[in-house]
Design a protein around this motif. Structure first.
Motif, PDB file in Angstrom:
ATOM      1  N   ASP A  95       0.826  -1.201   0.000  1.00  0.00           N
ATOM      2  CA  ASP A  95       0.000   0.000   0.000  1.00  0.00           C
ATOM      3  C   ASP A  95       0.866   1.259   0.000  1.00  0.00           C
ATOM      4  N   PRO A  96       0.577   2.208  -0.890  1.00  0.00           N
ATOM      5  CA  PRO A  96       1.316   3.469  -0.869  1.00  0.00           C
ATOM      6  C   PRO A  96       1.127   4.197   0.456  1.00  0.00           C
ATOM      7  N   LEU A  97       2.182   4.854   0.933  1.00  0.00           N
ATOM      8  CA  LEU A  97       2.128   5.508   2.228  1.00  0.00           C
ATOM      9  C   LEU A  97       1.385   6.835   2.202  1.00  0.00           C
ATOM     10  N   GLU A  98       1.191   7.420   0.992  1.00  0.00           N
ATOM     11  CA  GLU A  98       0.660   8.781   0.981  1.00  0.00           C
ATOM     12  C   GLU A  98      -0.725   8.895   1.598  1.00  0.00           C
ATOM     13  N   PHE A  99      -1.521   7.849   1.527  1.00  0.00           N
ATOM     14  CA  PHE A  99      -2.843   7.937   2.157  1.00  0.00           C
ATOM     15  C   PHE A  99      -2.995   7.009   3.361  1.00  0.00           C
ATOM     16  N   GLY A 206     -23.387  22.216   3.527  1.00  0.00           N
ATOM     17  CA  GLY A 206     -22.863  22.638   2.232  1.00  0.00           C
ATOM     18  C   GLY A 206     -22.424  24.083   2.234  1.00  0.00           C
ATOM     19  N   ASP A 207     -21.968  24.560   3.371  1.00  0.00           N
ATOM     20  CA  ASP A 207     -21.564  25.954   3.562  1.00  0.00           C
ATOM     21  C   ASP A 207     -20.087  26.100   3.211  1.00  0.00           C
ATOM     22  N   PHE A 208     -19.794  26.449   1.965  1.00  0.00           N
ATOM     23  CA  PHE A 208     -18.399  26.516   1.514  1.00  0.00           C
ATOM     24  C   PHE A 208     -17.650  27.666   2.173  1.00  0.00           C
ATOM     25  N   GLU A 209     -18.322  28.753   2.448  1.00  0.00           N
ATOM     26  CA  GLU A 209     -17.654  29.856   3.136  1.00  0.00           C
ATOM     27  C   GLU A 209     -17.288  29.451   4.558  1.00  0.00           C
ATOM     28  N   GLY A 210     -18.184  28.705   5.192  1.00  0.00           N
ATOM     29  CA  GLY A 210     -17.887  28.219   6.532  1.00  0.00           C
ATOM     30  C   GLY A 210     -16.714  27.256   6.536  1.00  0.00           C
ATOM     31  N   LEU A 211     -16.617  26.407   5.504  1.00  0.00           N
ATOM     32  CA  LEU A 211     -15.487  25.495   5.408  1.00  0.00           C
ATOM     33  C   LEU A 211     -14.183  26.249   5.162  1.00  0.00           C
ATOM     34  N   LEU A 212     -14.222  27.228   4.284  1.00  0.00           N
ATOM     35  CA  LEU A 212     -13.020  28.019   4.015  1.00  0.00           C
ATOM     36  C   LEU A 212     -12.522  28.728   5.268  1.00  0.00           C
ATOM     37  N   ALA A 213     -13.456  29.070   6.153  1.00  0.00           N
ATOM     38  CA  ALA A 213     -13.081  29.790   7.374  1.00  0.00           C
ATOM     39  C   ALA A 213     -12.280  28.924   8.333  1.00  0.00           C
ATOM     40  N   VAL A 214     -12.413  27.595   8.240  1.00  0.00           N
ATOM     41  CA  VAL A 214     -11.708  26.726   9.183  1.00  0.00           C
ATOM     42  C   VAL A 214     -10.614  25.896   8.522  1.00  0.00           C
ATOM     43  N   LEU A 215     -10.577  25.840   7.191  1.00  0.00           N
ATOM     44  CA  LEU A 215      -9.568  25.036   6.507  1.00  0.00           C
ATOM     45  C   LEU A 215      -8.349  25.867   6.148  1.00  0.00           C
ATOM     46  N   ASP A 216      -7.179  25.334   6.404  1.00  0.00           N
ATOM     47  CA  ASP A 216      -5.948  25.939   5.926  1.00  0.00           C
ATOM     48  C   ASP A 216      -5.911  25.808   4.401  1.00  0.00           C
ATOM     49  N   PRO A 217      -5.391  26.802   3.680  1.00  0.00           N
ATOM     50  CA  PRO A 217      -5.361  26.698   2.209  1.00  0.00           C
ATOM     51  C   PRO A 217      -4.634  25.455   1.706  1.00  0.00           C
ATOM     52  N   ASP A 218      -3.649  24.978   2.475  1.00  0.00           N
ATOM     53  CA  ASP A 218      -2.864  23.812   2.060  1.00  0.00           C
ATOM     54  C   ASP A 218      -3.272  22.539   2.807  1.00  0.00           C
ATOM     55  N   VAL A 219      -4.498  22.499   3.295  1.00  0.00           N
ATOM     56  CA  VAL A 219      -4.962  21.342   4.063  1.00  0.00           C
ATOM     57  C   VAL A 219      -4.791  20.054   3.252  1.00  0.00           C
ATOM     58  N   VAL A 220      -4.511  18.968   3.962  1.00  0.00           N
ATOM     59  CA  VAL A 220      -4.328  17.655   3.339  1.00  0.00           C
ATOM     60  C   VAL A 220      -5.369  16.690   3.916  1.00  0.00           C
ATOM     61  N   LEU A 221      -6.034  15.964   3.045  1.00  0.00           N
ATOM     62  CA  LEU A 221      -6.980  14.908   3.449  1.00  0.00           C
ATOM     63  C   LEU A 221      -6.397  13.559   3.083  1.00  0.00           C
ATOM     64  N   ARG A 222      -6.285  12.670   4.069  1.00  0.00           N
ATOM     65  CA  ARG A 222      -5.893  11.285   3.828  1.00  0.00           C
ATOM     66  C   ARG A 222      -7.094  10.408   4.138  1.00  0.00           C
ATOM     67  N   ALA A 223      -7.507   9.628   3.175  1.00  0.00           N
ATOM     68  CA  ALA A 223      -8.636   8.705   3.363  1.00  0.00           C
ATOM     69  C   ALA A 223      -8.126   7.288   3.141  1.00  0.00           C
ATOM     70  N   ASP A 224      -8.100   6.511   4.199  1.00  0.00           N
ATOM     71  CA  ASP A 224      -7.568   5.148   4.162  1.00  0.00           C
ATOM     72  C   ASP A 224      -8.725   4.182   4.347  1.00  0.00           C
ATOM     73  N   LEU A 289      -6.766  16.354   7.666  1.00  0.00           N
ATOM     74  CA  LEU A 289      -7.909  15.510   8.003  1.00  0.00           C
ATOM     75  C   LEU A 289      -7.511  14.068   7.718  1.00  0.00           C
ATOM     76  N   GLN A 290      -7.818  13.192   8.678  1.00  0.00           N
ATOM     77  CA  GLN A 290      -7.545  11.778   8.475  1.00  0.00           C
ATOM     78  C   GLN A 290      -8.870  11.022   8.561  1.00  0.00           C
ATOM     79  N   VAL A 291      -9.157  10.251   7.532  1.00  0.00           N
ATOM     80  CA  VAL A 291     -10.377   9.439   7.512  1.00  0.00           C
ATOM     81  C   VAL A 291      -9.966   7.977   7.460  1.00  0.00           C
ATOM     82  N   LEU A 292     -10.375   7.229   8.471  1.00  0.00           N
ATOM     83  CA  LEU A 292     -10.124   5.794   8.495  1.00  0.00           C
ATOM     84  C   LEU A 292     -11.439   5.083   8.201  1.00  0.00           C
TER      85      LEU A 292
END
Length: 312
Positions: A95-99, A206-224, A289-292
């Motif tokens: 399995d690749p380590l990136e996720f 579905g509040d995209f402005e609300g999400l932008l307010a809490v997400l870093d511009p370079d946020v990373v999501l890993r879904a495993d 964000l990490q999703v298992l």
């Protein structure tokens, strides 16, 4: 008269004839510490338990009558066991380590179980475990034993078959990697939970402005998900916001949890864990964000039926 196993006046441990009880009790006193070392080395709770058990087997077969610091001896032994496991894993990992999301240490946000709370306090953030996965086995050992558990380099060097000076360099390289990837300090636990709650509320609406307010511009999501086909790595706030299907699992039956000291949510489906979402927060923004969603690892989470029934 049968000789009893015990502790000599100088701190050394004498092996009795067939009586392992005192040595076993002494090992149990160090079990939590050894599990903490192994978890940081392996990022896997089941493998950490295997490493601790193998350490006990080695102790039970060894003459430790000349050992004056049994805790230190056990720490180096479990380190060597973990190093062998990492090297074996590296030769067969597909399995690749990136996720990849390491095994989480999870409890309900309102738990009163002192053992689980203590275990969580002793855990390490998923963000750091993810960085540790990128190190070579020898670098990881040198960094974990020295920087996290203050083991001297001259005791680590024989494990990695290097000089103390070369072992120091291993730890230094690992330390730079860890520091370069560090997300920085986050706010206190209460503020982190507020940010996590704000993220979930905005995602559900579905509040995209609300999400932008809490997400870093370079946020990373890993879904495993436990399978290559369904796992993914997503970078950037807009790309993360577009993963609507990922967050839809957290719109209904959800249990607020603490994941390796950070806020998270567990979705519950038909009374069983469905998916685990955890946050890494720096400043006032979500940086990872990490999703298992691996069914096998979710099934191993230590939740009771009563706890899962509290999901709302």
């Amino acid at each position: 008269m049968e000789e009893r196993t015990g502790t000599a006046a100088d701190g050394r441990y004498a092996r009795g004839h067939g009586d392992e009880e005192a040595l076993a009790l002494r090992f149990e006193a160090d079990r939590r510490h050894l599990r903490a070392v192994a978890y940081r080395m392996l990022g896997s709770l089941s493998e950490a338990e295997d490493a601790v058990q193998e350490t006990w087997f080695k102790l039970s077969r060894s003459d430790v009558s000349g050992v004056t610091n049994l805790s230190g001896w056990l720490t180096t032994v479990v380190g060597r066991v973990c190093l062998d496991m990492l090297r074996s894993r590296g030769s067969r990992r597909e399995d690749p380590l990136e996720f990849y999301v390491p095994d989480p240490v999870v409890r309900t946000a309102d738990t009163t179980d002192p053992e689980r709370a203590a275990e969580l306090t002793e855990s390490v953030g998923l963000a750091l475990l993810i960085v540790l996965e990128t190190l070579s086995p020898a670098e990881r050992l040198a960094f974990v034993l020295h920087d996290m558990f203050a083991v001297p380099f001259d005791e680590i060097a024989p494990i990695v078959d290097r000089s103390p000076a070369a072992t120091r360099q291993l730890a230094s390289r690992a330390r730079r990697r860890v520091q370069d990837a560090s997300p920085g300090p986050g706010p206190d636990a209460r503020r982190q939970r507020e940010i996590a709650d704000a993220f979930r509320a905005a995602a559900n609406a579905g509040d995209f402005e609300g999400l932008l307010a809490v997400l870093d511009p370079d946020v990373v999501l890993r879904a495993d998900s436990g399978s290559l086909a369904a796992s993914r790595l997503v970078r950037g706030a807009e790309a993360v916001m577009a993963q609507a299907v990922t967050y839809s699992k957290f719109r209904h039956a959800v249990l607020p949890v603490v994941v390796n000291g950070a806020p998270g949510f567990l979705s519950v489906v038909d009374g069983r864990p469905g998916s685990l979402l955890s946050f890494t927060i720096a400043g006032d923004r979500v940086v990872a964000l990490q999703v298992l969603a691996d069914p096998a690892r979710l099934a191993a989470l230590p939740f009771t039926e009563e706890e899962l029934a509290r999901a709302s």
